[in-house]
Design a protein around this motif. Structure first.
Motif, short mmCIF file in Angstrom:
data_model
loop_
_atom_site.label_atom_id
_atom_site.label_comp_id
_atom_site.label_asym_id
_atom_site.label_seq_id
_atom_site.Cartn_x
_atom_site.Cartn_y
_atom_site.Cartn_z
N THR A 54 -35.66 10.53 7.84
CA THR A 54 -34.94 10.82 6.60
C THR A 54 -35.95 10.99 5.49
OG1 THR A 54 -33.11 9.52 7.43
CG2 THR A 54 -33.09 10.04 5.09
N VAL A 113 -33.11 15.70 6.10
CA VAL A 113 -33.62 15.08 7.32
C VAL A 113 -34.59 16.03 8.03
CG1 VAL A 113 -32.98 14.22 9.61
CG2 VAL A 113 -31.59 13.63 7.64
N LEU A 156 0.82 -1.22 0.00
CA LEU A 156 0.00 0.00 0.00
C LEU A 156 0.85 1.26 0.00
CD1 LEU A 156 -2.77 -1.07 2.49
CD2 LEU A 156 -3.10 -0.53 0.09
N GLU A 158 -0.63 8.69 -0.80
CA GLU A 158 -1.92 9.00 -0.19
C GLU A 158 -2.26 10.45 -0.48
OE1 GLU A 158 -3.63 7.60 2.98
OE2 GLU A 158 -2.57 5.69 3.08
N GLU A 159 -3.42 10.66 -1.04
CA GLU A 159 -3.83 12.04 -1.26
C GLU A 159 -4.40 12.57 0.03
OE1 GLU A 159 -6.41 12.21 -4.77
OE2 GLU A 159 -5.10 10.61 -5.49
N VAL A 200 -26.06 7.36 -2.75
CA VAL A 200 -24.82 6.68 -2.42
C VAL A 200 -24.43 5.82 -3.62
CG1 VAL A 200 -23.81 4.93 -0.93
CG2 VAL A 200 -25.30 6.67 0.03
N PRO A 201 -23.21 5.95 -4.13
CA PRO A 201 -22.80 5.09 -5.25
C PRO A 201 -22.78 3.63 -4.77
CG PRO A 201 -20.98 6.49 -4.52
CD PRO A 201 -22.14 6.85 -3.69
N VAL A 202 -23.57 2.80 -5.44
CA VAL A 202 -23.77 1.44 -4.98
C VAL A 202 -23.03 0.47 -5.87
CG1 VAL A 202 -25.53 -0.32 -4.65
CG2 VAL A 202 -26.02 2.03 -4.01
N ILE A 203 -22.47 -0.56 -5.27
CA ILE A 203 -21.79 -1.61 -6.04
C ILE A 203 -22.82 -2.40 -6.84
CG2 ILE A 203 -20.45 -3.74 -5.91
CD1 ILE A 203 -19.00 -2.76 -3.61
N GLU A 263 -10.98 16.47 6.21
CA GLU A 263 -11.89 15.70 7.05
C GLU A 263 -12.69 16.63 7.94
OE1 GLU A 263 -10.76 12.68 10.04
OE2 GLU A 263 -9.89 11.71 8.27
N ARG A 271 -33.29 10.58 0.87
CA ARG A 271 -32.12 9.73 1.12
C ARG A 271 -30.95 10.19 0.29
NH1 ARG A 271 -33.69 3.76 2.70
NH2 ARG A 271 -35.47 4.27 3.99
N LYS A 272 -29.79 10.14 0.90
CA LYS A 272 -28.59 10.56 0.17
C LYS A 272 -28.30 9.59 -0.94
CE LYS A 272 -25.43 11.12 3.38
NZ LYS A 272 -24.08 11.24 3.91
N ALA A 283 -29.07 17.33 9.35
CA ALA A 283 -28.43 16.90 8.10
C ALA A 283 -29.36 17.13 6.92
CB ALA A 283 -28.05 15.42 8.20
N LEU A 296 1.37 3.43 -3.11
CA LEU A 296 0.41 4.45 -3.55
C LEU A 296 0.61 5.70 -2.72
CD1 LEU A 296 -2.94 2.50 -3.93
CD2 LEU A 296 -1.16 2.89 -5.62
#
Lengths: 189, 296
Positions: B287, B59, B25, B30-31, B293-296, B35, B290-291, B56, B28
């Motif tokens: 809520t 909400v 690791l 780290e960028e 969210v990029p889903v797999i 936060e 809903r936010k 939020a 690579l």
């Protein structure tokens, strides 16, 4: 001893390093590995996704490593995300989940041939300050020199010392399904 | 000489191999990311004060505020339990940094509304910001029947406005502190010795006792000579208890009103005389959006 000996001797280790580096340079990486987890109970379905995980795979040795920021997991509900970070995974204290493992039958992966390989990965997952051995089946799909790795496995929440208060214990699954998907590109080319 | 070089060769090769085995690791870069520091308080109120936190984005937060009577009512009033004032409110997060809210208090039959914008977010990493800051604008309209219906009464006399800056910091996992310089404007005051504009500075903090329970305190200092002599500064102490989607806030306060113009400028109870209300706020979030969210 003649005057050419010194350059020759100097050249030897250099050649050796270059050779070793070339031999080991079949590394693949991504900074956008996707990791999702799914907690499924009759009361509530919870899922979170991280699309910015790092992954490096060394084709020469079969070693594979993942690193994911806990704060990078996104939930549909803001409060769940806050609780995930604050109360469950304590991301200020334990910011990353790291997996270091080995692909057993890595030698059959040929980056020049577009094929799917089913492989076995085993290694250590470190999360929330706890390390656990994990073994999972994965699929490595070679496509035009890139490797697409996918895997799915279960982890027990209790194994990682994540406390679940009795009030919400029916809402959070004891075993969480983890899905991983990473499209790895050759490193340094 | 020759052996020496061979040794180096072997060593360098091995070291090179070893380094590559150790930590893939680290290959690579780290960028560095920014936060944001979240959850300085469990909810968007400390007790009566607005906290650094916003609802939020997407909400809806339903708030029930409840204050019993004062403890000095004695046994006859069962130490205040015979009486109650309430405020029902809805807060909605337009985005993570912009919240709007509406409420209705039984105290003086008051409707209130607010907008709150968090313009600085405490962060570490790429962008290092030591504090969070928010601007709060509220207005309130009191709808009691006119005390003297026979004279000329104007609707504008019922209006109150508050401007508040909230500046604070989450010092660590458990301790957060904020200061809130405040101005309350009253269109009409009772006597001409009272000022229409009242300036004060509030201080509030929380300390987490466990992951889900914290102790909170808040105090509002008023600059002298602005309000009638019987007006006391607001002081409240309490606990936040979080249980999944709810936050319960249990507290003791000398303020009857739960909105700025009331607890800052109209507070007549004093802790010294036992003019203390036991009370609670219940916050329940829903809520709505809903936010993505990029889903797999």
């Amino acid at each position: 001893m003649n005057k050419y000996l010194f350059p020759r001797l100097f050249f030897l280790p250099l050649a050796c390093i270059v050779f070793v580096n070339v031999a080991c340079s079949q590394k693949y990486f991504t900074k956008n590995a996707q990791i999702g987890f799914f907690s499924d109970t009759p009361i509530e379905k919870i899922e979170a996704h991280n699309t910015t995980s790092n992954c490096v795979f060394d084709l020469a040795t079969g070693r594979i490593e993942f690193s994911a920021l806990i704060k990078g997991f996104q939930f549909e509900r803001a409060l769940m995300q806050e609780h995930f970070n604050e109360n469950y995974l304590e991301s200020d204290q334990f910011p990353k989940a790291i997996f270091k493992g080995q692909i057993d039958n890595y030698r059959k992966i040929d980056p020049a041939k577009n094929t799917k390989h089913i492989v076995r990965v085993s290694g250590e997952l470190n999360m929330h300050g706890v390390s656990r051995s994990i073994t999972a089946q994965a699929v490595i799909d070679v496509k035009d020199g890139n490797l697409k790795a996918t895997s799915e496995f279960q982890i027990a929440v209790a194994d990682f010392q994540v406390e679940i208060p009795s009030l919400v214990k029916d809402q959070i699954a004891k075993n969480v399904k983890v899905k991983v998907e990473a499209t790895l590109k050759p490193l340094g080319k | 000489m020759r052996t020496y070089f061979l040794l180096i060769t072997a060593f360098v090769c091995l070291a090179s191999l070893k380094a590559q085995q150790d930590d893939l690791l680290s290959l690579l870069e780290e960028e560095e990311t920014t936060e944001y520091i979240n959850a300085s308080f469990k909810t968007n109120r400390v007790i009566n004060f607005h906290s650094l936190e916003n609802t939020a984005g997407g909400v809806l937060d339903f708030k029930i505020g409840h204050r019993f009577g004062t403890l000095n009512g004695g046994f006859y009033e069962l130490f205040g339990l015979d009486n109650a004032t309430i405020r029902l409110g809805l807060d909605y997060g337009i985005s993570d940094v912009f919240t709007v809210g509406l409420g209705r208090s039984s105290y003086q039959k008051t409707y209130d509304g607010y907008v709150k914008y968090k313009w600085l977010r405490q962060s570490t990493g790429k962008r290092n910001m030591p504090i969070s800051a928010a601007l709060l604008l509220t207005s309130a309209v009191q709808t009691l029947a006119w005390a003297n219906p026979e004279r000329d009464n104007f609707f504008s006399s019922r209006l109150y406005y508050t401007t508040q800056l909230i500046i604070g910091r989450k010092f660590n996992e458990s301790f957060s502190l904020q200061l809130s310089p405040t101005m309350v404007h009253r269109n009409l005051v009772r006597t001409n010795t009272e000022k229409n504009d009242v300036y004060g500075v509030g201080a509030a903090g929380r300390f987490k006792l466990t992951k889900r329970i914290s102790v909170n305190a808040e105090y509002m200092y008023l600059l002298p000579g602005q309000v009638a002599s019987d007006i006391k500064p607001s002081l409240s102490l309490g606990f936040d208890i979080e249980t999944g989607g709810h936050v319960f806030q249990l507290h003791f306060t000398n303020s009857t009103s739960m909105i700025e113009k009331g607890f800052i400028a109209e507070n007549t109870n004093s802790w010294a005389d036992g003019g203390i209300h036991f009370g609670f706020n219940v916050s329940r979030v829903f809520t709505i959006v809903r936010k993505k969210v990029p889903v797999i």
